[in-house]
Structures are given as C-alpha cells and as structure tokens.
Design a protein around this motif. Sequence first.
Motif, short mmCIF file in Angstrom:
data_model
loop_
_atom_site.label_atom_id
_atom_site.label_comp_id
_atom_site.label_asym_id
_atom_site.label_seq_id
_atom_site.Cartn_x
_atom_site.Cartn_y
_atom_site.Cartn_z
N PHE A 132 2.92 -4.32 8.62
CA PHE A 132 1.91 -3.64 7.80
C PHE A 132 2.48 -2.38 7.15
N HIS A 133 2.18 -2.23 5.88
CA HIS A 133 2.53 -1.01 5.15
C HIS A 133 1.27 -0.31 4.66
N SER A 134 0.39 -1.08 3.99
CA SER A 134 -0.84 -0.49 3.44
C SER A 134 -1.81 -1.61 3.10
N ILE A 135 -3.06 -1.19 2.83
CA ILE A 135 -4.10 -2.18 2.52
C ILE A 135 -4.86 -1.73 1.28
N ASN A 148 9.28 -3.18 -5.20
CA ASN A 148 9.80 -2.02 -4.48
C ASN A 148 9.96 -2.27 -2.98
N GLY A 149 10.36 -3.49 -2.63
CA GLY A 149 10.58 -3.82 -1.23
C GLY A 149 9.32 -4.11 -0.44
N LEU A 150 8.17 -4.12 -1.11
CA LEU A 150 6.90 -4.40 -0.43
C LEU A 150 6.37 -5.76 -0.87
N LEU A 151 5.89 -6.53 0.10
CA LEU A 151 5.32 -7.83 -0.14
C LEU A 151 3.80 -7.70 -0.07
N THR A 152 3.11 -8.03 -1.16
CA THR A 152 1.64 -7.98 -1.16
C THR A 152 1.12 -9.39 -0.95
N PHE A 153 0.40 -9.57 0.15
CA PHE A 153 -0.22 -10.85 0.47
C PHE A 153 -1.72 -10.63 0.49
N VAL A 154 -2.40 -11.19 -0.46
CA VAL A 154 -3.84 -11.04 -0.70
C VAL A 154 -4.15 -9.55 -0.89
N THR A 155 -4.63 -8.85 0.13
CA THR A 155 -4.98 -7.42 -0.03
C THR A 155 -4.10 -6.48 0.80
N THR A 156 -3.11 -7.05 1.48
CA THR A 156 -2.31 -6.23 2.39
C THR A 156 -0.86 -6.20 1.93
N ARG A 157 -0.26 -5.02 1.98
CA ARG A 157 1.16 -4.87 1.68
C ARG A 157 1.93 -4.79 2.99
N TYR A 158 3.06 -5.47 3.00
CA TYR A 158 3.94 -5.49 4.16
C TYR A 158 5.33 -5.02 3.74
N LYS A 159 6.06 -4.40 4.68
CA LYS A 159 7.46 -4.07 4.44
C LYS A 159 8.28 -4.84 5.46
N LYS A 160 9.50 -5.17 5.08
CA LYS A 160 10.35 -5.96 5.97
C LYS A 160 10.74 -5.12 7.18
N ALA A 161 10.60 -5.72 8.35
CA ALA A 161 10.96 -5.03 9.60
C ALA A 161 12.48 -4.88 9.66
N THR A 212 -6.60 1.20 -4.97
CA THR A 212 -5.60 2.06 -4.34
C THR A 212 -5.16 1.39 -3.06
N PHE A 213 -4.07 1.86 -2.49
CA PHE A 213 -3.60 1.32 -1.21
C PHE A 213 -3.62 2.44 -0.18
N LEU A 214 -4.19 2.15 0.99
CA LEU A 214 -4.28 3.12 2.08
C LEU A 214 -3.18 2.82 3.10
N ASN A 215 -2.42 3.84 3.50
CA ASN A 215 -1.43 3.64 4.56
C ASN A 215 -2.18 3.51 5.89
N SER A 216 -1.45 3.29 6.96
CA SER A 216 -2.11 3.00 8.24
C SER A 216 -3.01 4.14 8.70
N GLU A 217 -2.57 5.38 8.56
CA GLU A 217 -3.40 6.51 9.01
C GLU A 217 -4.66 6.63 8.16
N GLU A 218 -4.52 6.50 6.84
CA GLU A 218 -5.69 6.58 5.96
C GLU A 218 -6.67 5.45 6.25
N TYR A 219 -6.13 4.24 6.44
CA TYR A 219 -6.98 3.08 6.72
C TYR A 219 -7.72 3.26 8.04
#
Length: 188
Positions: free
Chosen positions: A43-46, A174-187, A56-63
């Motif tokens: 998880f990166h943001s939603i 930018n290294g982020l994968l957006t799947f439906v409404t969630t952005r992920y970064k590679k571990a 907009t996209f919220l990071n984990s703390e904002e979400y």
Amino acid sequence: MFNMKKNITLIMLSIALFTGFNSLLFAEKNKENSMSYVGKWVFHSIMSMDESGRTTFLNSEEYLNTLPDFIDKNNATAVEEERRERKTRIDSVLEICEDGMIYMLMSIPDNVPQEKIDKAVEAGVVTLRHGMMMLGKPQPWEDRNGELWVQIGTVDFFDGQGQKPNWEKCVIENGLLTFVTTRYKKAE
C-alpha cells in the motif's frame, strides 16, 4: 532480369530479418516489462475526493485519520472499527507472480483469535498465503503491449452469450501501480 530478382529477394530477406529481429526485441522488451511487475506491491495511497470534488490520494496516515462523514466521531466503537478496517487495507499486498496470477492479500486483524482463524481455514472460508488472508481467488494478469491488465471478474451478457472476463488496466507511473482506487509501491 536475374539481378533484379536477386535484389528483390535480398530486399525481402532483409525486411523479413529486420521484422523478425524487431519482433524478438519487442518480445524481449515485453518480457522485461512483465518481469518488472512480478513481486510484492505494498500500500502507498488510496484515492479519495476532497471537499471541492477533486480526486486526490491519501497516504496511510491521512487515510487512517480521515474518517468518512457517516462515522459518528463521538462513537468510540464505530471509530475504532473503521480504523481497524482501514488499517487492514493499509496492510494490503498485491503479489504478482510469474505464472500469470495475482494474489490480493490482506493482513488478519489483530483482534481475531488464532483458533478462529484456524477454524475459518479448516472450513474453507479463508485461505492463507504468507500469513495473510487471500481476498477471493487469484486472478490472471497479462502484459498487453507494455501495459498491465488484471482480470477482476466477469461481465454477464443478457443476449444469451453467457459471461465474458472483465479486465482492468493498471496504471504504472513514477514507480507506483494504481489498481482500481489504490496505489501500491513495489516492496524492497
């Protein structure tokens, strides 16, 4: 006349070799792109809408700390349940495998006793993978001309044709994968 046929043959052979070589290069490039998808994505943001209606996209703390209006902020139980649910989402992982399957994984909530998990697994209600819960069944993924597509279910046809796979294009920027409404970064 013989030279002309020979030249045409050589030109056609050159074109065939060039086209075949480019096809091999394209296939190799697609293989490299496909391999770059393989691995675990965290998880990166939603996606969310701000007050003006902009995406907009919220990071984990904002979400975690931005609760929806339907949650009664004075109800400690409701707030805690919503945060627990969001924490589970924040801990989610997409595992993209070389075999063409993608696994959607979520952490098991902290408040669930191990015996309940064991019973759910035994009953076939929950499937575990790497100590996480699988969301549904693994879904196929494909590289389509350098773009990642994931089958997210089926679409029913009402004209008697049955069901057709429904595919969702994942955006990678930018290294982020957006799947439906969630952005992920590679571990790492």
